[in-house]
Enzyme design. Structure first.
Site, PDB file in Angstrom:
ATOM      1  CE  LYS A 126      50.365  56.868 -56.810  1.00 34.18           C
ATOM      2  NZ  LYS A 126      49.990  55.567 -57.359  1.00 34.18           N
TER       3      LYS A 126
ATOM      4  CG  ASP B 250      47.642  53.764 -56.582  1.00 41.16           C
ATOM      5  OD1 ASP B 250      47.304  54.954 -56.642  1.00 41.16           O
ATOM      6  OD2 ASP B 250      48.819  53.394 -56.476  1.00 41.16           O
TER       7      ASP B 250
ATOM      8  CG  HIS C  51      54.578  58.986 -58.039  1.00 38.81           C
ATOM      9  ND1 HIS C  51      54.709  57.809 -58.729  1.00 38.81           N
ATOM     10  CD2 HIS C  51      54.531  58.631 -56.747  1.00 38.81           C
ATOM     11  CE1 HIS C  51      54.733  56.804 -57.885  1.00 38.81           C
ATOM     12  NE2 HIS C  51      54.632  57.278 -56.668  1.00 38.81           N
TER      13      HIS C  51
ATOM     14  CE1 TYR D 270      54.447  53.160 -57.748  1.00 37.48           C
ATOM     15  CE2 TYR D 270      52.279  52.194 -58.009  1.00 37.48           C
ATOM     16  CZ  TYR D 270      53.137  53.020 -57.329  1.00 37.48           C
ATOM     17  OH  TYR D 270      52.689  53.714 -56.237  1.00 37.48           O
TER      18      TYR D 270
END
Length: 151
Positions: free
Chosen positions: A75, A45, A108, A50
């Site tokens: 996401k 994931d 997200h 990120y």
């Protein structure tokens, strides 16, 4: 536990336990993905937010396990609230990761991060536009969006 799965409403199995990659630097995450796959993880994931999608993709591509045996999730950035923004973001994710498809792509956050819990605006129309894109399966026959619930 690493071999257990849930069945999504579209019949696809998703491993119950996944490697979360938040706070792992892009230049370190490929090694983490390879090590996780080595010990049995098959669900990886990440997210546009990120900043490590490139490294996650490298780890997926070089882990020694066929791509179709892994379940890779990313996401859509919380700020992408139009069809065009979501499409550009997803295309960018696939390019950064060096992958032909993702097993799941989700929204997200229903609100842009700077507005989470600061506004009554839930960006319903923007999220619907992103959702329409995710449902359109533009990238691959295996690419899908699961808005949904587990059986």
């Amino acid at each position: 536990m690493l071999k257990e799965t849930y069945t999504l409403n579209n019949g696809v199995a998703i491993p119950k336990l996944g490697l979360g990659t938040w706070f792992i630097d892009d230049d370190k995450i490929a090694d983490a993905v390879r090590e996780a796959v080595k010990i049995g993880y098959r669900h990886i994931d990440t997210a546009q937010a990120y900043g490590n999608e490139r490294g996650v993709g490298e780890g997926v591509r070089t882990c020694g396990i066929p791509r179709e045996e892994l379940f890779v999730v990313s996401k859509v950035a919380a700020e992408h609230k139009t069809y065009e923004e979501a499409k550009a973001g997803i295309d960018g994710t696939l390019e950064k990761m060096g992958l032909d498809y993702l097993d799941m792509m989700i929204i997200h956050s229903p609100q842009p991060w700077v507005k989470v819990n600061q506004s009554d605006d839930r960006y319903v129309e923007g999220n619907r536009a992103a959702w329409r894109l995710l449902r359109s399966s533009l990238w691959s026959t295996r690419y899908f969006f699961t808005s949904a619930i587990l059986r």
